[in-house]
Design an enzyme around this catalytic site. Structure first.
Site, PDB file in Angstrom:
ATOM      1  N   THR A  28      -3.482 -15.646-119.284  1.00 23.09           N
ATOM      2  CA  THR A  28      -3.818 -16.887-118.581  1.00 23.09           C
ATOM      3  C   THR A  28      -3.562 -18.037-119.542  1.00 23.09           C
ATOM      4  OG1 THR A  28      -5.544 -15.647-117.459  1.00 23.09           O
ATOM      5  CG2 THR A  28      -5.642 -18.014-117.253  1.00 23.09           C
ATOM      6  N   LYS A 140      -4.778  -7.333-123.617  1.00 23.20           N
ATOM      7  CA  LYS A 140      -5.274  -7.907-122.366  1.00 23.20           C
ATOM      8  C   LYS A 140      -4.614  -7.159-121.202  1.00 23.20           C
ATOM      9  CE  LYS A 140      -6.440 -12.326-120.434  1.00 23.20           C
ATOM     10  NZ  LYS A 140      -6.484 -13.752-120.648  1.00 23.20           N
ATOM     11  N   GLU A 173     -17.609 -10.277-128.191  1.00 26.52           N
ATOM     12  CA  GLU A 173     -17.018 -11.486-127.602  1.00 26.52           C
ATOM     13  C   GLU A 173     -17.934 -11.932-126.480  1.00 26.52           C
ATOM     14  OE1 GLU A 173     -13.168 -10.264-126.026  1.00 26.52           O
ATOM     15  OE2 GLU A 173     -14.060  -8.644-124.869  1.00 26.52           O
TER      16      GLU A 173
HETATM   17  C1  LIG Z   1      -9.919 -13.773-116.002  1.00 26.80           C
HETATM   18  C2  LIG Z   1      -8.897 -14.569-116.202  1.00 26.80           C
HETATM   19  O1  LIG Z   1      -8.570 -15.089-117.433  1.00 26.80           O
HETATM   20  C3  LIG Z   1      -9.460 -15.130-118.476  1.00 26.80           C
HETATM   21  C4  LIG Z   1     -10.546 -16.056-118.154  1.00 26.80           C
HETATM   22  C5  LIG Z   1     -10.446 -17.375-118.415  1.00 26.80           C
HETATM   23  C6  LIG Z   1     -11.457 -18.312-117.936  1.00 26.80           C
HETATM   24  O2  LIG Z   1     -12.160 -17.983-116.971  1.00 26.80           O
HETATM   25  O3  LIG Z   1     -11.577 -19.395-118.534  1.00 26.80           O
HETATM   26  C7  LIG Z   1      -9.422 -17.866-119.202  1.00 26.80           C
HETATM   27  C8  LIG Z   1      -8.509 -17.046-119.741  1.00 26.80           C
HETATM   28  C9  LIG Z   1      -8.736 -15.622-119.715  1.00 26.80           C
HETATM   29  N1  LIG Z   1      -9.518 -15.372-120.876  1.00 26.80           N
HETATM   30  C10 LIG Z   1      -8.030 -14.957-115.117  1.00 26.80           C
HETATM   31  O4  LIG Z   1      -8.168 -14.405-114.008  1.00 26.80           O
HETATM   32  O5  LIG Z   1      -7.188 -15.839-115.328  1.00 26.80           O
HETATM   33  C1  LIG Z   2     -12.720 -10.596-122.442  1.00 28.77           C
HETATM   34  C2  LIG Z   2     -11.912 -11.734-122.991  1.00 28.77           C
HETATM   35  N1  LIG Z   2     -11.994 -12.033-124.302  1.00 28.77           N
HETATM   36  C3  LIG Z   2     -11.304 -13.047-124.828  1.00 28.77           C
HETATM   37  C4  LIG Z   2     -10.462 -13.818-124.041  1.00 28.77           C
HETATM   38  C5  LIG Z   2      -9.727 -14.957-124.667  1.00 28.77           C
HETATM   39  O1  LIG Z   2      -8.334 -14.830-124.558  1.00 28.77           O
HETATM   40  P1  LIG Z   2      -7.356 -16.068-124.627  1.00 28.77           P
HETATM   41  O2  LIG Z   2      -7.726 -16.868-125.824  1.00 28.77           O
HETATM   42  O3  LIG Z   2      -6.019 -15.448-124.769  1.00 28.77           O
HETATM   43  O4  LIG Z   2      -7.521 -16.852-123.373  1.00 28.77           O
HETATM   44  C6  LIG Z   2     -10.341 -13.507-122.695  1.00 28.77           C
HETATM   45  C7  LIG Z   2      -9.439 -14.246-121.808  1.00 28.77           C
HETATM   46  O5  LIG Z   2      -8.793 -13.490-121.081  1.00 28.77           O
HETATM   47  C8  LIG Z   2     -11.073 -12.442-122.149  1.00 28.77           C
HETATM   48  O6  LIG Z   2     -10.980 -12.134-120.852  1.00 28.77           O
END
Ligand SMILES: C=C(O[C@@H]1C=C(C(=O)O)C=C[C@H]1N)C(=O)O
Ligand SMILES: Cc1ncc(COP(=O)(O)O)c(C=O)c1O
Length: 267
Positions: A28, A140, A173
């Site tokens: 994302t 991811k 996390e």
């Molecule tokens: C779950 C998703 O993405 C994650 C969640 C977020 C958020 O809710 O801010 C951001 C990035 C990912 N860590 C998704 O469905 O996009």
């Molecule tokens: C469980 C989890 N940890 C960490 C992150 C942070 O990932 P990013 O910095 O790539 O958005 C996310 C986002 O998808 C997540 O779902």
């Protein structure tokens, strides 16, 4: 707008491997005026997961063109890139599967994130624990049931997000972001070799900290170490850097290292 392999679509086949088994990975991304932030790092993380799953990598130049077609022109918006191994195969067997399905969708920037960054976030501590899975830790991948369960638990208890601990009580996390805290001017963040998602924004923070001489320790820590921290913050690609103002009943001030990192990253 949703694109499936570059073509406008609103559905996916019932035999799609990601629908059947979560067989794939996703990322994302934040866009600013239609430009993707940290695109090379998103490709690197997707490639790492595709390699582990032995899924053919897409033509990233083409995928980038598709992403830019879907990206909103707004100052800030979201883009989701999802790759499935493809369609078919008998049972779990990944042979006899079509080529990967690449799905791209856009969404509006979550309005409350601006407030979270300024005022901070209240976290609970999730009762449900993350299992260990060294095979997939850090990636991811498309199996995110633990996060769905943890998020539901936090919503039921009225928290904005929640700290996720592993089976042995180590902090890992939150349900959707990586965790940092500060003690005596030193940054701490959990090791993610047993479980957790190694976020793109975590990598950005680690890099910025190194460039600016902020000491970072990556390791195994328990909840008491976070509860006794001078500052706590969470990071993800959409949210950027958001201070934590409360964990359960424990209050935190928004500290100078958190705001410095926010400024350095300009989220
Ligand atoms: C779950 C998703 O993405 C994650 C969640 C977020 C958020 O809710 O801010 C951001 C990035 C990912 N860590 C998704 O469905 O996009
Ligand atoms: C469980 C989890 N940890 C960490 C992150 C942070 O990932 P990013 O910095 O790539 O958005 C996310 C986002 O998808 C997540 O779902």
């Amino acid at each position: 707008m949703i694109l499936l392999n570059g073509v406008s679509a609103d559905s996916i086949g019932l035999t799609d491997r990601s629908f059947q088994y979560g067989d794939g990975c996703f990322t994302t991304m934040l866009t600013r005026h239609g430009v993707i932030e940290h695109w090379p790092m998103h490709i690197e993380r997707m490639n790492a997961c595709l390699e582990v799953l032995q899924i053919t990598k897409p033509d990233w130049t083409l995928v980038h063109q598709w992403l830019l077609r879907v990206a909103q022109p707004a100052p800030k918006a979201g883009l989701k890139l999802h790759i499935s191994r493809g369609e078919g195969g008998r049972g779990y067997s990944p042979t006899q599967v079509t080529s990967p399905n690449v799905t791209i969708s856009d969404f509006n920037y979550p309005a409350h994130y601006e407030q979270w960054r300024c005022k901070g976030v209240a976290l609970g501590v999730c009762d449900a624990r993350l299992g260990h899975n060294p095979l997939l830790a850090g990636h991811k991948h498309n199996n995110r049931l633990e996060q769905v369960m943890l998020k539901a638990e936090m919503e039921q208890r009225g928290f904005e997000d929640g700290l996720a601990l592993d089976l042995d009580g180590r902090v890992i996390e939150t349900t959707m972001a990586n965790l940092f805290w500060v003690n005596d001017q030193t940054l701490y963040t959990p090791d993610l070799s047993r479980c957790g998602v190694a976020g793109v924004m975590r990598r950005v923070v680690l890099k910025v900290a190194e460039q600016h001489g902020i000491l970072v320790n990556v390791g195994d820590y328990h909840l008491s170490e976070v509860m006794n921290a001078d500052e706590v913050f969470i990071v993800n690609s959409l949210l950027g850097v958001a201070p934590i103002r409360r964990i359960e009943q424990n209050n935190f001030d928004i500290g100078t290292i958190t705001t410095r990192i926010q400024e350095l990253i300009a989220s």
